[in-house]
Write an enzyme that holds these catalytic residues in place. Structure first.
Site, PDB file in Angstrom:
ATOM      1  N   CYS A   1      -2.864   3.796   3.276  1.00  0.00           N
ATOM      2  CA  CYS A   1      -3.098   5.223   3.507  1.00  0.00           C
ATOM      3  C   CYS A   1      -3.314   6.035   2.230  1.00  0.00           C
ATOM      4  O   CYS A   1      -3.793   7.165   2.296  1.00  0.00           O
ATOM      5  CB  CYS A   1      -1.938   5.813   4.293  1.00  0.00           C
ATOM      6  SG  CYS A   1      -1.532   4.868   5.769  1.00  0.00           S
TER       7      CYS A   1
ATOM      8  N   HIS B   1      -4.405  11.173  11.341  1.00  0.00           N
ATOM      9  CA  HIS B   1      -4.224  10.435  10.085  1.00  0.00           C
ATOM     10  C   HIS B   1      -5.445   9.554   9.876  1.00  0.00           C
ATOM     11  O   HIS B   1      -5.619   8.540  10.546  1.00  0.00           O
ATOM     12  CB  HIS B   1      -2.954   9.593  10.178  1.00  0.00           C
ATOM     13  CG  HIS B   1      -2.624   8.840   8.938  1.00  0.00           C
ATOM     14  ND1 HIS B   1      -3.311   8.987   7.756  1.00  0.00           N
ATOM     15  CD2 HIS B   1      -1.656   7.901   8.693  1.00  0.00           C
ATOM     16  CE1 HIS B   1      -2.793   8.195   6.838  1.00  0.00           C
ATOM     17  NE2 HIS B   1      -1.794   7.528   7.381  1.00  0.00           N
TER      18      HIS B   1
ATOM     19  N   HIS C   1       1.753  14.211   2.447  1.00  0.00           N
ATOM     20  CA  HIS C   1       1.290  13.020   3.169  1.00  0.00           C
ATOM     21  C   HIS C   1       1.542  13.232   4.655  1.00  0.00           C
ATOM     22  O   HIS C   1       0.644  13.074   5.476  1.00  0.00           O
ATOM     23  CB  HIS C   1       2.022  11.793   2.640  1.00  0.00           C
ATOM     24  CG  HIS C   1       1.620  10.520   3.306  1.00  0.00           C
ATOM     25  ND1 HIS C   1       0.341  10.017   3.212  1.00  0.00           N
ATOM     26  CD2 HIS C   1       2.321   9.649   4.085  1.00  0.00           C
ATOM     27  CE1 HIS C   1       0.268   8.879   3.899  1.00  0.00           C
ATOM     28  NE2 HIS C   1       1.449   8.648   4.442  1.00  0.00           N
TER      29      HIS C   1
END
Length: 476
Positions: free
Chosen positions: A95, A270, A230
């Site tokens: 990620c 995401h 995040h």
């Protein structure tokens, strides 16, 4: 065909390769760089991307499927097409991939290894495999929404996207009079090392990374007014990230609840390998509009998060982004991969400076070109739409960018105008098939169609003045 890739190869090519190339081209044009002038230049490509899942649904024996589904080739496609000589590197740290890619691009520029960087990230899912695996791991939100920093946080929602940015050294961008969206004040990457599980985040590593960015690049956290977290929306991951940020800020300031905190993941999901690029683009657009957008799906704070004694407030509503002479707008972006690789970056607004102004009343020539007639029509329509939506545009700026910052292709359109309204009229004539004072031409067919010329001779029309520069129509 625009990128000179055969239909047979395109059919077996990972869609991520196609989309990344398209958005690289868009980013280069947005930077007003003529792509053909990048040939043989020290332009590097750093892209966050994971393994392709497209090959698993192909029924083909084509040899090109081998490289057309390779992450390394995804990074190299634009280099091959434009003949770029800088490094082309695909980065997979999960990620955090695209923010790590941006950090690597910054380091390359700082070292002087490259003069221009194309960077960003992409995630496109062609099969349900990621959903199945992430669901088995208990990572996905059962509600189909991302509740970052909220007490309902129960996992993330996968998203898809592609984001591309162009990086330059500041002195080079100022020398070239580029449009500058923001300044990267500092960026670093680190690794969690040993934790209580290979995918478990480390509060200590996140804290050390953030603190090192602030110390190494002389950034006082009191000058940071927003943090793009995040923020995947997990009940344990969110408090770890929050505590690390609080601890790193507390090494410099005791000020409370002055800094906004949010995550674009609540808005768009995401986007995995593209998540860092999405966060950076959100900040750049926020700087441009001087407005911080809201993080949605927030009602009640996660009970493991203590906002009252922290530097942060959850950005749950849009807010005008205030600044003053001493404290320009400044934001931090975090991205943490379940690989354990973390990245943190601080971005600042670029101070507005007076641009060169043109006081001449002389007309300009607007030139457009495309690979074929269909795309030329689309291009003309896009320009007309843009002119109508941004009425304050300078006609000379439009002419300059279209002449200097675009590659000349086979099908062409040109018109001499004195004001924006005249240009809109001529574009409308072209789009609707009516005659006007514009010219069209085709390099391939070696012909030129000249429309109504108001009685002017061909010799007169062959020479047009453009912002004080004489342009030869035959050259056009």
């Amino acid at each position: 065909m625009f990128f000179r890739i055969s239909g047979a190869e395109a059919e077996v090519m990972d869609p991520q390769q196609r989309l990344f190339m398209e958005h690289c081209w868009k980013a280069i044009e947005d930077a007003a760089i003529r792509p053909d002038l990048l040939a043989a230049s020290r332009c590097g490509v750093y892209v966050g991307v994971g393994a392709s899942d497209y090959l698993s649904i192909l029924d083909t024996k084509a040899a090109s499927a081998f490289w057309s589904n390779s992450s390394s080739v995804l990074a190299s496609r634009i280099s091959y097409f434009l003949n770029l000589k800088g490094p082309a590197i695909a980065i997979d740290t999960a990620c955090s991939s695209s923010l790590v890619a941006i950090d690597m691009g910054c380091k390359s520029l700082q070292k002087g290894d490259t003069d221009l960087i194309i960077t960003g990230g992409i995630t496109i899912m062609n099969t349900p495999e990621f959903y199945l695996l992430a669901n088995r791991a208990g990572m996905l939100s059962a509600d189909g929404e991302c509740f970052t920093f909220d007490n309902r946080a129960n996992g993330f929602v996968p998203g898809e996207g592609v984001g591309v940015l162009i990086l330059k050294r500041l002195e080079d961008a100022e020398r070239d009079n580029d449009q500058i969206y923001g300044l990267i004040k500092g960026s670093l990457t680190n690794q969690d090392g040993a934790t209580n599980g290979i995918t478990a985040p480390s509060e200590l590593s996140q804290r050390e990374l953030e603190t090192e960015v602030y110390r190494q690049f002389n950034i006082h956290p009191e000058t940071i007014s927003y943090v793009e977290a995040h923020g995947t929306g997990t009940s344990l991951g969110d408090p770890i990230e929050f505590d690390a940020l609080t601890a790193s800020f507390r090494e410099f300031t005791a000020k409370k609840q002055y800094c906004g905190l949010g995550s674009v993941k609540t808005n768009i999901g995401h986007t995995l390998m593209a998540a860092g690029a999405a966060g950076v683009i959100k900040i750049l657009l926020s700087l441009k509009n001087q407005l911080i957008p809201p993080t949605i799906n927030y009602e009640n704070t996660n009970p493991l998060i203590d906002l009252s004694d922290s530097p942060f407030k959850i950005q749950d509503k849009p807010e005008v982004w205030a600044s003053d002479v001493e404290h320009p707008r400044r934001a931090a972006v975090s991205s943490f991969g379940f690989s354990g690789t973390n990245a943190h970056i601080v971005i600042e607004e670029y101070p507005a400076k007076n641009k060169p102004s043109y006081t001449s009343d002389a007309g300009v020539t607007i030139v457009l070109s495309a690979r074929n007639q269909e795309r030329l029509q689309q291009y003309a329509g896009d320009l007309k739409k843009h002119l109508l939506s941004v009425p304050a545009l300078s006609l000379h700026d439009v002419a300059y960018t279209l002449q200097i910052g675009r590659e000349a292709m086979e099908e062409r359109f040109a018109v001499a105008v004195n004001q924006i309204t005249d240009l809109i009229t001529e574009l409308t004539n072209f789009l609707t098939g009516h005659t006007g004072t514009f010219f069209t031409g085709s390099v391939k067919k070696n012909r030129t169609d000249r429309h109504d010329v108001n009685g002017q001779s061909e010799a007169e029309l062959a020479r047009l003045w453009v912002s004080g520069v004489l342009v030869d129509w035959e050259a056009l």
